[in-house]
Each structure stands twice: as C-alpha cells, then as structure tokens.
Motif scaffolding. Structure first.
Motif, mmCIF file in Angstrom:
data_model
loop_
_atom_site.group_PDB
_atom_site.id
_atom_site.type_symbol
_atom_site.label_atom_id
_atom_site.label_comp_id
_atom_site.label_asym_id
_atom_site.label_seq_id
_atom_site.Cartn_x
_atom_site.Cartn_y
_atom_site.Cartn_z
ATOM 1 N N PRO A 123 -5.600 -19.578 -32.623
ATOM 2 C CA PRO A 123 -6.904 -19.783 -31.979
ATOM 3 C C PRO A 123 -7.609 -18.505 -31.533
ATOM 4 O O PRO A 123 -8.761 -18.561 -31.102
ATOM 5 N N PHE A 124 -6.934 -17.349 -31.627
ATOM 6 C CA PHE A 124 -7.458 -16.130 -31.017
ATOM 7 C C PHE A 124 -7.836 -15.091 -32.061
ATOM 8 O O PHE A 124 -7.088 -14.823 -32.989
ATOM 9 N N LYS A 125 -9.015 -14.467 -31.863
ATOM 10 C CA LYS A 125 -9.458 -13.403 -32.761
ATOM 11 C C LYS A 125 -8.862 -12.057 -32.387
ATOM 12 O O LYS A 125 -8.721 -11.172 -33.230
ATOM 13 N N ASN A 126 -8.554 -11.903 -31.100
ATOM 14 C CA ASN A 126 -8.037 -10.623 -30.602
ATOM 15 C C ASN A 126 -6.720 -10.851 -29.865
ATOM 16 O O ASN A 126 -6.698 -11.488 -28.806
ATOM 17 N N LEU A 127 -5.648 -10.352 -30.447
ATOM 18 C CA LEU A 127 -4.343 -10.568 -29.826
ATOM 19 C C LEU A 127 -3.424 -9.382 -30.085
ATOM 20 O O LEU A 127 -3.651 -8.567 -30.966
ATOM 21 N N VAL A 128 -2.377 -9.342 -29.296
ATOM 22 C CA VAL A 128 -1.312 -8.356 -29.467
ATOM 23 C C VAL A 128 -0.002 -9.117 -29.614
ATOM 24 O O VAL A 128 0.247 -10.079 -28.882
ATOM 25 N N GLY A 129 0.814 -8.704 -30.568
ATOM 26 C CA GLY A 129 2.145 -9.267 -30.722
ATOM 27 C C GLY A 129 3.176 -8.250 -30.281
ATOM 28 O O GLY A 129 3.107 -7.078 -30.658
ATOM 29 N N ILE A 130 4.130 -8.686 -29.464
ATOM 30 C CA ILE A 130 5.197 -7.813 -28.973
ATOM 31 C C ILE A 130 6.536 -8.427 -29.355
ATOM 32 O O ILE A 130 6.813 -9.587 -29.026
ATOM 33 N N THR A 131 7.355 -7.653 -30.045
ATOM 34 C CA THR A 131 8.690 -8.123 -30.414
ATOM 35 C C THR A 131 9.705 -7.551 -29.429
ATOM 36 O O THR A 131 9.738 -6.351 -29.176
ATOM 37 N N LEU A 132 10.524 -8.432 -28.885
ATOM 38 C CA LEU A 132 11.540 -8.063 -27.905
ATOM 39 C C LEU A 132 12.907 -8.377 -28.495
ATOM 40 O O LEU A 132 13.322 -9.537 -28.546
ATOM 41 N N GLY A 133 13.597 -7.356 -28.937
ATOM 42 C CA GLY A 133 14.907 -7.550 -29.541
ATOM 43 C C GLY A 133 15.771 -6.340 -29.288
ATOM 44 O O GLY A 133 15.810 -5.817 -28.170
ATOM 45 N N THR A 134 16.451 -5.876 -30.321
ATOM 46 C CA THR A 134 17.236 -4.651 -30.206
ATOM 47 C C THR A 134 16.348 -3.497 -29.760
ATOM 48 O O THR A 134 16.755 -2.636 -28.984
ATOM 49 N N GLY A 135 15.127 -3.487 -30.275
ATOM 50 C CA GLY A 135 14.094 -2.554 -29.849
ATOM 51 C C GLY A 135 12.856 -3.322 -29.434
ATOM 52 O O GLY A 135 12.881 -4.549 -29.306
ATOM 53 N N THR A 136 11.776 -2.601 -29.230
ATOM 54 C CA THR A 136 10.496 -3.214 -28.872
ATOM 55 C C THR A 136 9.438 -2.733 -29.854
ATOM 56 O O THR A 136 9.348 -1.547 -30.147
ATOM 57 N N GLY A 137 8.639 -3.661 -30.368
ATOM 58 C CA GLY A 137 7.569 -3.299 -31.293
ATOM 59 C C GLY A 137 6.275 -3.972 -30.909
ATOM 60 O O GLY A 137 6.263 -4.968 -30.180
ATOM 61 N N GLY A 138 5.160 -3.425 -31.392
ATOM 62 C CA GLY A 138 3.861 -3.998 -31.074
ATOM 63 C C GLY A 138 2.936 -3.987 -32.272
ATOM 64 O O GLY A 138 2.990 -3.080 -33.112
ATOM 65 N N LEU A 213 2.935 -4.854 -20.287
ATOM 66 C CA LEU A 213 1.784 -5.714 -20.575
ATOM 67 C C LEU A 213 0.529 -5.215 -19.863
ATOM 68 O O LEU A 213 -0.580 -5.333 -20.388
ATOM 69 N N LYS A 214 0.691 -4.621 -18.685
ATOM 70 C CA LYS A 214 -0.459 -4.033 -17.986
ATOM 71 C C LYS A 214 -1.052 -2.884 -18.786
ATOM 72 O O LYS A 214 -2.274 -2.745 -18.893
ATOM 73 N N VAL A 215 -0.217 -2.048 -19.377
ATOM 74 C CA VAL A 215 -0.699 -0.948 -20.212
ATOM 75 C C VAL A 215 -1.490 -1.498 -21.395
ATOM 76 O O VAL A 215 -2.546 -0.967 -21.762
ATOM 77 N N ILE A 216 -0.988 -2.571 -21.981
ATOM 78 C CA ILE A 216 -1.690 -3.194 -23.104
ATOM 79 C C ILE A 216 -3.046 -3.739 -22.655
ATOM 80 O O ILE A 216 -4.061 -3.591 -23.348
ATOM 81 N N LEU A 217 -3.086 -4.343 -21.474
ATOM 82 C CA LEU A 217 -4.351 -4.860 -20.954
ATOM 83 C C LEU A 217 -5.346 -3.740 -20.695
ATOM 84 O O LEU A 217 -6.535 -3.869 -20.993
ATOM 85 N N TYR A 218 -4.875 -2.633 -20.143
ATOM 86 C CA TYR A 218 -5.770 -1.501 -19.915
ATOM 87 C C TYR A 218 -6.260 -0.916 -21.236
ATOM 88 O O TYR A 218 -7.380 -0.396 -21.324
ATOM 89 N N SER A 219 -5.444 -1.006 -22.274
ATOM 90 C CA SER A 219 -5.808 -0.423 -23.565
ATOM 91 C C SER A 219 -6.771 -1.297 -24.353
ATOM 92 O O SER A 219 -7.759 -0.808 -24.907
ATOM 93 N N LEU A 220 -6.493 -2.603 -24.402
ATOM 94 C CA LEU A 220 -7.203 -3.474 -25.347
ATOM 95 C C LEU A 220 -7.817 -4.724 -24.728
ATOM 96 O O LEU A 220 -8.722 -5.309 -25.323
ATOM 97 N N ALA A 221 -7.317 -5.159 -23.576
ATOM 98 C CA ALA A 221 -7.796 -6.397 -22.969
ATOM 99 C C ALA A 221 -7.882 -7.527 -23.987
ATOM 100 O O ALA A 221 -8.935 -8.129 -24.179
#
Length: 286
Positions: A123-138, A213-221
């Motif tokens: 439903p969203f045009k603007n999103l961020v995906g974050i993977t939480l596993g052995t490492g972290t990716g975005g 997540l706050k850093v992501i919000l400050y970056s891209l909202a």
C-alpha cells in the motif's frame, strides 16, 4: 507478468532459488555455496543450479547477494564470506550463458522491493525495509521505485557509527552473541519462559533498534518501515522498548503517520530477486 521469473539468493552458506508464476513462488530449492572454491568454480555451480530450472522457460533472472553491486553492469564487487567472489561480472557471465535478462542487486535492497511488490509494503509508495538477522541491512523504495544508490550502497545504515561500534553491532544477532553469549532464538525461548536476563536483552535490543529507526526517520521520513529477517519473529519481545525510544523522535507529526510492519513473507530474498526483473526498467539509480 504472466510468464515465469527466476529468483536467486546467493549467500555465503547457501544458494537458494525459486520461480515466480502468476504471483506465487514455486519450486523453492537450495544448494550449499562452495564458498572456499575459485570464482570460476562458484560461477559454474550457479549456472548448473540455474540450468535445473530450464523447463520453466522463465523470462529473466533476478539475483540478490549480501554485498555491494554495480547494478548497471551487474558486477559483484565483493562478498565477505566468499573470498574469491571479488569483482565478478555475474550479469555478463549469465547473460552469455542463458541469453536471458539478468539483474543483480544487494539482498537488503531486494528485500525492500520484494515487500513493496509482493508483501505488506504494497500500500505504500515510500518505504524502508530493514533486515534483522546475522547482520543488519536496509533498502529504500521511493515513489514506488527501488533506490539503490551508487554500487547498491543506499540504505547501509548498519555501517553508520553508533555508540562505540556501529548500528549493526547493536541491531542484529551480533548484539545477543556479543553481550549475552547466546543466539536470538535461544534467548527468545528463555524470555518467553520469564527469564529476566533474556527479557532485558530484548528490551535493550529494542532500544537500539529504536535509535536506528529514528535515524531513518530523520533521513527519509518514509510512510512505512518493514522489518524482516529471522529476528523479526521475536518482535513482541522488543516492541515496547522500541516504541519507547521512537517516541523521543523530534517530530511527532511525522512519527504519528509512520507504520512499522513485520514482513509476512517467508522467502523474502527470492521475492525480492524476482521483483528486480519485474521492476528494473523503472528503477532509480545514480
């Protein structure tokens, strides 16, 4: 697309594949990655794996890898867990071998476009995906398009400095191993049984994730942030502390419109890989 699309997830321990047919993944299978072999041997292993899907007559091949990629040329710049896989012309090799369009990108970027195209992010045009596993990716989707940046490095908040290390150190399985000498799955079981140390571990993890997540919000909202990876399954254990930290974000009107979602896709890596083929023509790059 009605025709089949082949998706591959190439990692340090395994190569996994599946075919998307009419919106559904089929014939998911995997083989071990010959990580210590030569580049030529690994490429031939990938090619033979792809050949096993030849009867589907797929229209293109999408590939996600845990490393940086020159997405224009389809060159894998390096994989930490596969020493010989440095500056690999993967797209050129497979295009010549199979005569099909080939698209290669970072696996976290694949996750983001995969959940946007096939999962809870639709439903969203603007999103961020974050993977939480052995490492972290975005990964980042802007106006419905995947934004990869130079060498697919957009969204690499995991490497940004945080406390005495970086965000990945505190927002992945490394946190539980380094601070609690345990894996997230084992600690989650203990937390659900009421173990106070395990409960505290996830509370601390939630705080660190909230700061990311706050850093992501400050970056891209963005409109939405979708959490994936194996640790997402423990979300109830860190949800409260994550939101407590998020609530210190400076712009409440932005925060009030944010949706934090948990990916429901079990094969996000393959979904993301096939999404590359489906959307690549519209992909934004630098």
């Amino acid at each position: 697309m009605e025709k089949a699309i082949l998706g591959l997830d190439i990692g340090g321990t395994g190569i996994k594949g599946g075919v998307l047919i009419k919106g559904h993944l089929e014939d998911i299978r995997s083989i071990p990655t010959p990580a210590m072999e030569s580049q030529e041997y690994i490429l031939e292993t990938i090619a033979l794996f792809i050949e096993s899907y030849a009867h589907y007559d797929y229209v293109g091949i999408g590939i996600g890898i845990p490393g940086l990629v020159d997405t224009r040329e389809g060159v894998v710049l390096g994989l930490a867990n596969i020493p010989s896989f440095q500056h690999v012309e993967l797209k050129k090799f497979l295009t010549l071998r199979f005569g099909k369009p080939v698209f290669v990108n970072n696996d976290a970027n694949c996750f983001a476009i995969g959940v946007h195209k096939y999962g809870v992010g639709r439903p969203f045009k603007n999103l961020v995906g974050i993977t939480l596993g052995t490492g972290t990716g975005g990964g980042i989707v802007i106006n419905g398009q995947l934004y990869s940046g130079v060498n697919s490095a957009a969204g690499e908040w995991c490497s940004a400095p945080y406390l005495d290390q970086n965000f990945e150190y505190y927002c992945s399985g490394k946190f539980f191993e380094n601070f609690y000498n345990s894996r997230p799955k084992a600690l989650a079981k203990q937390a659900l049984q009421g173990d106070p140390v395990a409960i505290r571990a996830f509370e601390e993890f939630g705080h660190h994730l909230g700061e990311l997540l706050k850093v992501i919000l400050y970056s891209l909202a963005p409109e939405a942030i979708v959490l994936g990876g194996s640790i997402r399954k423990t979300f109830p254990l860190f949800k409260k502390s994550m939101y407590q930290t998020l609530n210190t974000f400076a712009y409440p009107t932005v925060l009030s419109q944010l949706k934090i979602l948990i990916s429901e896709l079990d094969e996000t890596a393959i979904h993301g890989a096939v999404a590359l083929v489906d959307v690549e023509e519209d992909m934004v790059s630098v």
